[in-house]
Design a protein around this motif. Structure first.
Motif, PDB file in Angstrom:
ATOM      1  N   ARG A   1      45.146  30.903  47.479  1.00 21.15           N
ATOM      2  CA  ARG A   1      43.877  31.038  46.220  1.00 21.15           C
ATOM      3  C   ARG A   1      43.677  29.927  45.460  1.00 21.15           C
ATOM      4  NH1 ARG A   1      43.192  36.788  44.852  1.00 21.15           N
ATOM      5  NH2 ARG A   1      41.310  37.104  45.740  1.00 21.15           N
TER       6      ARG A   1
ATOM      7  N   ARG B   1      47.226  34.661  36.711  1.00 22.63           N
ATOM      8  CA  ARG B   1      47.804  35.823  37.307  1.00 22.63           C
ATOM      9  C   ARG B   1      47.711  36.807  38.196  1.00 22.63           C
ATOM     10  NH1 ARG B   1      52.037  33.841  32.352  1.00 22.63           N
ATOM     11  NH2 ARG B   1      50.597  35.258  31.497  1.00 22.63           N
ATOM     12  N   GLU B   2      46.227  37.286  37.090  1.00 26.62           N
ATOM     13  CA  GLU B   2      45.636  38.491  37.523  1.00 26.62           C
ATOM     14  C   GLU B   2      44.944  37.939  38.747  1.00 26.62           C
ATOM     15  OE1 GLU B   2      42.912  39.092  34.012  1.00 26.62           O
ATOM     16  OE2 GLU B   2      44.460  39.749  32.712  1.00 26.62           O
ATOM     17  N   GLN B   3      44.671  36.926  39.191  1.00 29.03           N
ATOM     18  CA  GLN B   3      43.562  36.425  39.827  1.00 29.03           C
ATOM     19  C   GLN B   3      44.453  36.458  41.532  1.00 29.03           C
ATOM     20  OE1 GLN B   3      40.888  36.977  40.628  1.00 29.03           O
ATOM     21  NE2 GLN B   3      40.651  38.241  38.185  1.00 29.03           N
ATOM     22  N   ARG B   4      46.216  36.053  40.666  1.00 24.03           N
ATOM     23  CA  ARG B   4      46.764  35.936  41.886  1.00 24.03           C
ATOM     24  C   ARG B   4      46.900  34.782  42.421  1.00 24.03           C
ATOM     25  NH1 ARG B   4      50.000  40.512  43.020  1.00 24.03           N
ATOM     26  NH2 ARG B   4      48.298  42.551  42.689  1.00 24.03           N
ATOM     27  N   VAL B   5      46.283  33.601  41.870  1.00 21.67           N
ATOM     28  CA  VAL B   5      46.122  32.318  41.803  1.00 21.67           C
ATOM     29  C   VAL B   5      47.110  31.374  42.598  1.00 21.67           C
ATOM     30  CG1 VAL B   5      45.136  29.947  41.743  1.00 21.67           C
ATOM     31  CG2 VAL B   5      43.518  32.250  40.923  1.00 21.67           C
ATOM     32  N   THR B   6      46.941  30.579  43.319  1.00 24.53           N
ATOM     33  CA  THR B   6      48.388  30.051  44.205  1.00 24.53           C
ATOM     34  C   THR B   6      48.534  28.711  43.894  1.00 24.53           C
ATOM     35  OG1 THR B   6      47.357  29.347  46.350  1.00 24.53           O
ATOM     36  CG2 THR B   6      48.710  31.846  46.328  1.00 24.53           C
TER      37      THR B   6
ATOM     38  N   SER C   1      52.498  30.161  33.874  1.00 23.45           N
ATOM     39  CA  SER C   1      52.493  31.160  35.257  1.00 23.45           C
ATOM     40  C   SER C   1      53.177  30.472  36.377  1.00 23.45           C
ATOM     41  CB  SER C   1      51.074  30.943  35.501  1.00 23.45           C
ATOM     42  OG  SER C   1      50.980  29.740  35.715  1.00 23.45           O
TER      43      SER C   1
ATOM     44  N   VAL D   1      51.933  28.492  38.344  1.00 25.89           N
ATOM     45  CA  VAL D   1      51.295  28.285  39.840  1.00 25.89           C
ATOM     46  C   VAL D   1      50.577  25.981  39.372  1.00 25.89           C
ATOM     47  CG1 VAL D   1      48.693  28.007  40.018  1.00 25.89           C
ATOM     48  CG2 VAL D   1      49.665  30.546  38.827  1.00 25.89           C
TER      49      VAL D   1
END
Ligand code: NAP
Length: 248
Positions: A2, A60-65, A89, A91
C-alpha cells in the motif's frame, strides 16, 4: 503493498499510473494549493497531514507499507516531514527527484541560494522587464522593486504582495521554445528569474533566454535532508520499490 505517494508533479502522476498498472494500491496526496490540479489516476487525498506527526499517524492508521515522496524539488518541508514520519513509523521512504538543469557553456546564468538573493539581483539589474516564474508564493520578495516591470507567470493568480508594476500571465506548462521566444520578444524581456525546478516541461524558457541573449537568475534547490539519496527517474523509483521498470 500500500503506497502513499506524495505528489504534485508530473513524475508523481507517471509513477502512480505505473504502480497502479502493476496492481499496487496507491493513494496520491496533494497539498491543495492549486485550484484546479492535474490529477493522477487512482485514489487521491488533498490537504496537509498536520506536520510529520500527522503524516506518521496517517501512515499507521491507513496501514501504508511504502511512502514515496515525489514532490517538487522546492517543496522542502514536506520532504523533511516525510523523512521524520518514515523513521517514526518504520514505513520505508522512496524519494523521487528529477535532476536539476545543467548550464551549457553559452548560458548566461547566475546561481543564487535563495529567492531573496534572486530578488536583490533582479532589482539591481538594468531597467527593463523581468520574466518571473518562481511561483506565486515567492512574489512578495519582489514587491519592493518599483524600478522594473515584471511579467509574472503563475498557475493561479497572485494572492499576496506583488511588484508594483507587473503583468500577470496565468499558464501551466509544458511550454515550447517557439512560445517562449514569442513571449520574451513580445514583452522585450531583459532578465529571466526562475528556480532550478528541472525537467523537460519548463526548460524551454532557458533555451529561449539563451537564444535571445537574456541573462538568467536561477535559484538553487534546497538541499536534501542529511543522508537521503534520491531516485532520479520514475524507472529508478520503480526499481527501488521492487519492480522492474518498463518506462519512465
Ligand atoms: P512545502 O513547503 O514542502 O510543504 C508545506 C506544507 O504543505 C507541508 O508541511 C504539508 O502540510 C503540505 N504539503 C506539501 N506537499 C503535500 C502533499 N503532496 N500532500 C499533502 N500535503 C502536502 O510544499 P510547497 O512548496 O508548498 O508545495 C506544495 C505542493 O505543491 C507539493 O506537493 C509540491 O509537490 C507541489 N509543487 C510545489 C512547487 C514549488 O515550487 N514549491 C511547484 C510545483 C508543485 P502538513 O505539514 O500539514 O502536512
Amino acid at each position: 503493498m500500500r503506497v502513499l505517494l506524495l505528489g504534485g508533479t508530473g513524475e508523481a502522476r507517471t509513477l502512480a499510473a505505473e504502480l497502479i498498472g502493476r496492481g499496487v494500491e496507491v493513494t496520491s496526496s496533494l497539498a491543495g494549493q492549486v485550484s484546479n490540479p492535474a490529477l493522477p489516476v487512482g485514489a487521491v487525498r488533498i490537504g496537509g497531514f498536520g506536520g510529520s506527526e500527522g503524516l506518521a499517524s496517517y501512515l499507521r492508521e491507513q496501514r501504508v507499507t511504502h511512502l514515496v515522496d515525489a514532490t517538487h524539488p522546492f517543496a522542502a518541508t514536506i520532504t523533511r516531514n516525510a523523512v521524520a514520519a518514515s523513521s517514526r513509523s518504520g514505513v520505508p521512504l522512496t524519494l523521487l527527484r528529477r535532476p536539476g538543469w545543467t548550464q551549457r557553456p553559452d548560458d548566461d546564468w547566475t546561481w543564487v541560494p535563495t529567492i531573496v538573493d534572486a530578488a536583490r539581483l533582479a532589482a539591481g539589474s538594468p531597467a527593463g522587464t523581468v520574466l518571473l516564474t518562481t511561483g506565486r508564493r515567492d512574489l512578495a520578495a519582489f514587491a519592493g522593486d518599483a524600478g522594473h516591470h515584471y511579467l509574472v507567470r503563475t498557475v493561479d493568480p497572485a494572492d499576496g504582495p506583488t511588484p508594483p508594476r507587473y503583468t500577470p500571465i496565468l499558464a501551466r506548462g509544458p511550454y515550447t521554445l517557439d512560445g517562449e521566444l514569442a513571449l520574451m520578444r513580445e514583452h522585450a524581456v531583459t532578465l529571466l528569474t526562475t528556480k532550478d525546478s528541472g525537467g523537460a516541461l519548463t526548460i524551454a524558457k532557458l533555451y529561449a533566454a539563451s537564444e535571445l541573449g537574456v541573462p538568467v537568475v536561477l535559484v538553487e534547490r534546497p538541499p536534501l535532508p542529511d543522508g537521503l539519496t534520491a531516485c532520479a527517474s520514475v524507472a529508478q523509483a520503480l526499481d527501488q520499490l521492487g519492480f522492474g521498470a518498463t518506462s519512465g
